[in-house]
Design a protein around this motif. Structure first.
Motif, PDB file in Angstrom:
ATOM      1  N   UNK A  14       0.800  -1.226  -0.045  1.00 31.43           N
ATOM      2  CA  UNK A  14      -0.037  -0.154   0.041  1.00 31.43           C
ATOM      3  C   UNK A  14       0.855   1.190  -0.057  1.00 31.43           C
ATOM      4  N   UNK A  15       0.709   2.241  -0.913  1.00 32.48           N
ATOM      5  CA  UNK A  15       1.234   3.622  -0.813  1.00 32.48           C
ATOM      6  C   UNK A  15       1.063   4.207   0.425  1.00 32.48           C
ATOM      7  N   UNK A  16       0.077   3.840   1.184  1.00 29.29           N
ATOM      8  CA  UNK A  16      -0.171   4.356   2.605  1.00 29.29           C
ATOM      9  C   UNK A  16       0.664   3.957   3.468  1.00 29.29           C
ATOM     10  N   UNK A  17       1.286   2.680   3.325  1.00 31.50           N
ATOM     11  CA  UNK A  17       2.313   2.069   4.266  1.00 31.50           C
ATOM     12  C   UNK A  17       3.395   2.935   4.234  1.00 31.50           C
ATOM     13  N   UNK A  18       4.014   3.374   5.481  1.00 30.02           N
ATOM     14  CA  UNK A  18       5.081   4.429   5.751  1.00 30.02           C
ATOM     15  C   UNK A  18       6.113   4.005   4.833  1.00 30.02           C
ATOM     16  N   UNK A  19       6.504   2.632   5.209  1.00 25.51           N
ATOM     17  CA  UNK A  19       7.995   2.180   4.559  1.00 25.51           C
ATOM     18  C   UNK A  19       7.841   2.200   3.087  1.00 25.51           C
ATOM     19  N   UNK A  20       6.735   1.801   2.357  1.00 23.50           N
ATOM     20  CA  UNK A  20       6.468   1.721   1.010  1.00 23.50           C
ATOM     21  C   UNK A  20       6.622   3.205   0.421  1.00 23.50           C
ATOM     22  N   UNK A  79       5.754  -5.702   0.687  1.00 26.92           N
ATOM     23  CA  UNK A  79       5.225  -5.406   2.015  1.00 26.92           C
ATOM     24  C   UNK A  79       3.526  -5.637   1.652  1.00 26.92           C
ATOM     25  N   UNK A  80       3.031  -6.692   1.453  1.00 23.46           N
ATOM     26  CA  UNK A  80       1.727  -7.060   1.206  1.00 23.46           C
ATOM     27  C   UNK A  80       1.261  -6.875   2.410  1.00 23.46           C
ATOM     28  N   UNK A  81      -0.055  -6.354   2.471  1.00 20.87           N
ATOM     29  CA  UNK A  81      -0.925  -5.938   3.648  1.00 20.87           C
ATOM     30  C   UNK A  81      -1.288  -7.622   4.170  1.00 20.87           C
ATOM     31  N   UNK A 270       9.271  -2.193   9.884  1.00 18.87           N
ATOM     32  CA  UNK A 270       8.525  -0.917   9.718  1.00 18.87           C
ATOM     33  C   UNK A 270       9.643   0.092  10.291  1.00 18.87           C
ATOM     34  N   UNK A 271      10.628   0.321   9.426  1.00 24.33           N
ATOM     35  CA  UNK A 271      11.904   0.898   9.730  1.00 24.33           C
ATOM     36  C   UNK A 271      11.587   2.483   9.990  1.00 24.33           C
ATOM     37  N   UNK A 272      10.516   2.889   9.324  1.00 22.13           N
ATOM     38  CA  UNK A 272      10.283   4.496   9.360  1.00 22.13           C
ATOM     39  C   UNK A 272      10.214   4.763  11.031  1.00 22.13           C
ATOM     40  N   UNK A 274      12.137   4.207  13.054  1.00 20.40           N
ATOM     41  CA  UNK A 274      13.451   4.317  13.600  1.00 20.40           C
ATOM     42  C   UNK A 274      14.227   5.351  12.641  1.00 20.40           C
ATOM     43  N   UNK A 275      13.719   5.755  11.419  1.00 21.40           N
ATOM     44  CA  UNK A 275      14.378   6.427  10.334  1.00 21.40           C
ATOM     45  C   UNK A 275      14.007   7.860  10.528  1.00 21.40           C
ATOM     46  N   UNK A 276      14.177   8.537  11.767  1.00 22.47           N
ATOM     47  CA  UNK A 276      13.606   9.812  11.845  1.00 22.47           C
ATOM     48  C   UNK A 276      14.375  10.780  11.500  1.00 22.47           C
ATOM     49  N   UNK A 277      15.748  10.474  11.415  1.00 23.02           N
ATOM     50  CA  UNK A 277      16.558  11.587  10.745  1.00 23.02           C
ATOM     51  C   UNK A 277      16.414  12.247   9.616  1.00 23.02           C
ATOM     52  N   UNK A 278      16.548  13.407   9.194  1.00 23.88           N
ATOM     53  CA  UNK A 278      15.933  14.106   8.331  1.00 23.88           C
ATOM     54  C   UNK A 278      16.512  13.305   6.836  1.00 23.88           C
ATOM     55  N   UNK A 279      17.740  12.672   6.930  1.00 24.05           N
ATOM     56  CA  UNK A 279      17.985  12.275   5.597  1.00 24.05           C
ATOM     57  C   UNK A 279      17.597  10.826   5.372  1.00 24.05           C
ATOM     58  N   UNK A 280      16.755  10.324   6.367  1.00 24.65           N
ATOM     59  CA  UNK A 280      16.208   8.952   5.991  1.00 24.65           C
ATOM     60  C   UNK A 280      17.203   7.859   5.585  1.00 24.65           C
ATOM     61  N   UNK A 281      18.249   7.431   6.319  1.00 24.29           N
ATOM     62  CA  UNK A 281      19.094   6.553   5.822  1.00 24.29           C
ATOM     63  C   UNK A 281      18.656   5.392   5.628  1.00 24.29           C
ATOM     64  N   UNK A 282      17.904   4.905   6.165  1.00 21.02           N
ATOM     65  CA  UNK A 282      17.235   3.175   5.923  1.00 21.02           C
ATOM     66  C   UNK A 282      16.679   3.308   4.671  1.00 21.02           C
ATOM     67  N   UNK A 283      15.697   4.325   4.315  1.00 31.16           N
ATOM     68  CA  UNK A 283      14.930   4.328   3.280  1.00 31.16           C
ATOM     69  C   UNK A 283      15.802   4.297   1.925  1.00 31.16           C
ATOM     70  N   UNK A 284      17.069   5.473   2.340  1.00 31.64           N
ATOM     71  CA  UNK A 284      17.774   5.367   1.162  1.00 31.64           C
ATOM     72  C   UNK A 284      18.787   4.387   0.902  1.00 31.64           C
ATOM     73  N   UNK A 285      19.068   3.731   1.963  1.00 39.58           N
ATOM     74  CA  UNK A 285      19.886   2.344   1.754  1.00 39.58           C
ATOM     75  C   UNK A 285      19.030   1.193   1.045  1.00 39.58           C
ATOM     76  N   UNK A 286      17.739   1.255   1.526  1.00 43.12           N
ATOM     77  CA  UNK A 286      16.701   0.398   0.852  1.00 43.12           C
ATOM     78  C   UNK A 286      16.634   0.522  -0.827  1.00 43.12           C
ATOM     79  N   UNK A 287      16.541   1.871  -1.190  1.00 39.36           N
ATOM     80  CA  UNK A 287      16.452   2.441  -2.230  1.00 39.36           C
ATOM     81  C   UNK A 287      17.667   1.949  -3.211  1.00 39.36           C
ATOM     82  N   UNK A 288      18.831   2.121  -2.639  1.00 44.64           N
ATOM     83  CA  UNK A 288      20.077   2.080  -3.346  1.00 44.64           C
ATOM     84  C   UNK A 288      20.187   0.393  -3.694  1.00 44.64           C
TER      85      UNK A 288
END
Lengths: 293, 234
Positions: A14-20, A79-81, A270-272, A274-288
């Motif tokens: 779901x695009x409403x899911x914060x990690x997605x 991350x299927x519901x 649901x890494x978001x 923890x991923x509270x820093x401004x640059x969202x390092x976990x989301x960026x690492x996942x995207x890489x």
């Protein structure tokens, strides 16, 4: 020389899911093409899928008027519901077949559906785990309780529950224990840490909380980015790999004696949280990771 | 009990399991049904398989005394727990499945089929996954296609045709009539999936036949299959 895949990253959930949502944003910033299988719109949008194995794996998935050739998919973030609908079941099946990078295959997520089973795998991978008893025998429980002095109880299954300390007031409820074997663990005092393994990258957070289960504490939870010690890094990588996980959220506690105790490995973190820093390092690492394929 | 117990985890109405237990009762076979999970005495200590205890028919059984376990359930279903309050049934079924997945996985004795958590009995694979395994083992396969259009249900795998041959892998034995090459294919498919009990279908009985499907539930009420199970546990 092998060619790097150039097709889209398939996102399932779901695009409403914060990690997605966070991964979508990070992928956009990298300019990586995406194909979203939006489960929230399955009712209003037609989704079709065609999987063929005739010597090789082929097929396509179509959402509305957008079609994606499955053999071009470079990686998948799943991350299927739930995966109860036929099209979701088919997509879950394809995830098990494709040679593309999948974060994570549902089969690899299976260990988390039985916490005591996963504990045994964690111990086999070399981490200490809390002494754990699953029982519906009140006498066995009382003996375990006496041995440890302080114990907690929580779900054995993947159904979320709040980790709670067993208290003297609970003694009256033990008569109902027979209905179903229930998981009890020694209470291990110490400091909580969450480590995210994302491919080769490792991100750590220290958690400061007085709660037995900080995830459900109403207040007083403080998260701090934390550099995972060098001696721990290969161990957490090995643990994730041993469970077949490309991405994992590992819950650790450091005891007063300095031992690392592992409570759980979350295969779809649901890494978001923890991923509270401004640059969202976990989301960026996942995207890489997904972009690399 | 003269013999070491052999537990058969099955639905209460599983006639094949009941027939097998009745026939091999004197050799220690006992039925284990979902509601037995609500009889006090079950124990699992993570990291200490010797401490595991089951409760079935006659009462508590130390896991260390078991001859083996045959699993005929992929999971505990809420409908199998009519004694549990309806509001709690889904949760209790999930908890029991999770417990059994860990309990069965920790056993030192043979388990047929071993859990593939969350499944309690081998991997729950669709035909496409079996075909992928067969291709990887260089076993000839018939092409498969899974096509879903909006609103269509998941198609059931087509029933084996009349010309199909079924071979049952039971431990080290392969039961049924077919070319020796097919028997070897069936053996390798079962080994590849980590399954001790597996029915394997081919589209003909000659050595060039193609793999068309698998069945995780060989018929335990068949005497030759039942005897092969007992033989593999002896």
């Amino acid at each position: 020389m092998s060619l790097r895949p150039s097709g889209p990253v398939l996102l399932w959930g779901s695009p409403l899911d914060l990690p997605i949502a966070a991964v979508c944003t990070a992928l956009s910033r990298l300019g990586t093409p995406m194909f979203l299988v939006d489960q929230t719109r399955a009712g209003e949008t037609s989704i079709e899928i065609d999987i063929e194995i005739d010597g090789v794996l082929g097929g396509w998935i179509q959402v509305g008027d957008q079609r994606c050739a499955l053999d071009l998919v470079r990686s998948v973030y799943a991350r299927p519901q739930d995966a109860a609908r036929a099209v979701d079941e088919a997509l879950a099946c394809w995830l098990e077949l494709t040679p593309a990078l999948v974060v994570n295959r549902l089969s690899a997520m299976g260990s988390n559906s039985s916490k005591p089973y996963q504990s045994a795998l964690i111990a086999k991978a070399g981490f200490a785990v809390p002494d754990t008893l699953v029982t519906n025998d009140p006498d066995a429980l009382r003996a375990f309780w006496r041995r440890h002095g302080s114990i907690v109880y929580k779900s054995s299954s993947g159904v979320r529950s709040i980790v709670s300390r067993l208290a003297a007031d609970d003694a009256d409820r033990l008569a109902r224990l027979a209905t179903c074997p229930t998981q009890f663990q020694e209470y291990v005092p110490g400091t909580d840490y969450r480590v995210h393994v994302i491919g080769d990258e490792i991100h750590g957070h220290a958690i400061d909380s007085e709660a037995d289960d900080y995830r459900y504490a109403e207040s007083g939870v403080r998260l701090q980015p934390w550099r995972v010690p060098d001696e721990l890094r290969p161990r957490v990588r090995r643990l994730a790999a041993s469970l077949g996980l490309v991405m994992a959220g590992i819950d650790l506690r450091r005891s007063a004696e300095g031992d690392w105790i592992c409570f759980e490995v979350n295969p779809s973190p649901g890494f978001t949280f923890y991923d509270a820093e401004d640059d969202e390092p976990i989301a960026r690492a996942t995207a890489r990771l997904l972009t690399k394929g | 009990m003269a013999d070491r117990p052999l537990l058969v985890l099955a639905d209460e109405r599983d006639l094949a399991a009941r027939a097998f237990v009745a026939h091999h009762r004197s050799e220690g076979a006992r039925l284990l049904i979902p509601s037995d999970l609500s009889r006090p005495g079950w124990c699992l200590r993570v990291g200490d398989p010797g401490a595991s205890v089951a409760v079935a028919e006659d009462g508590a059984i130390a896991a260390s005394t078991l001859r083996g376990v045959i699993t005929r359930l992929a999971a505990i279903a809420p409908a199998q727990l009519p004694h549990v309050a309806e509001a709690d049934r889904d949760y209790v079924a999930s908890e029991m499945s999770a417990f059994l997945g860990a309990w069965l996985s920790a056993l030192a004795c043979p388990v047929m089929n071993r859990p593939f958590v969350p499944s309690l009995s081998g991997p729950v694979w669709r035909r496409e996954q079996w075909v992928r395994l067969a291709l990887g083992l260089d076993i000839p396969v018939a092409p498969v296609r899974l096509a879903l259009r909006p609103g269509s249900p998941m198609p059931a795998p087509p029933p084996p045709g009349e010309a199909c041959v079924r071979l049952d892998v039971i431990g080290r034995a392969v039961i049924g009539h077919g070319h020796p090459r097919l028997r070897a294919h069936a053996r390798r498919l079962a080994d590849g999936a980590g399954m001790a009990l597996l029915g394997v279908f081919f589209d003909a009985d000659d050595g060039h036949a193609r793999f068309v499907g698998a069945d995780r539930w060989p018929d335990l009420s068949d005497r030759s299959i039942g005897d092969a199970v007992m033989e593999s546990l002896s």
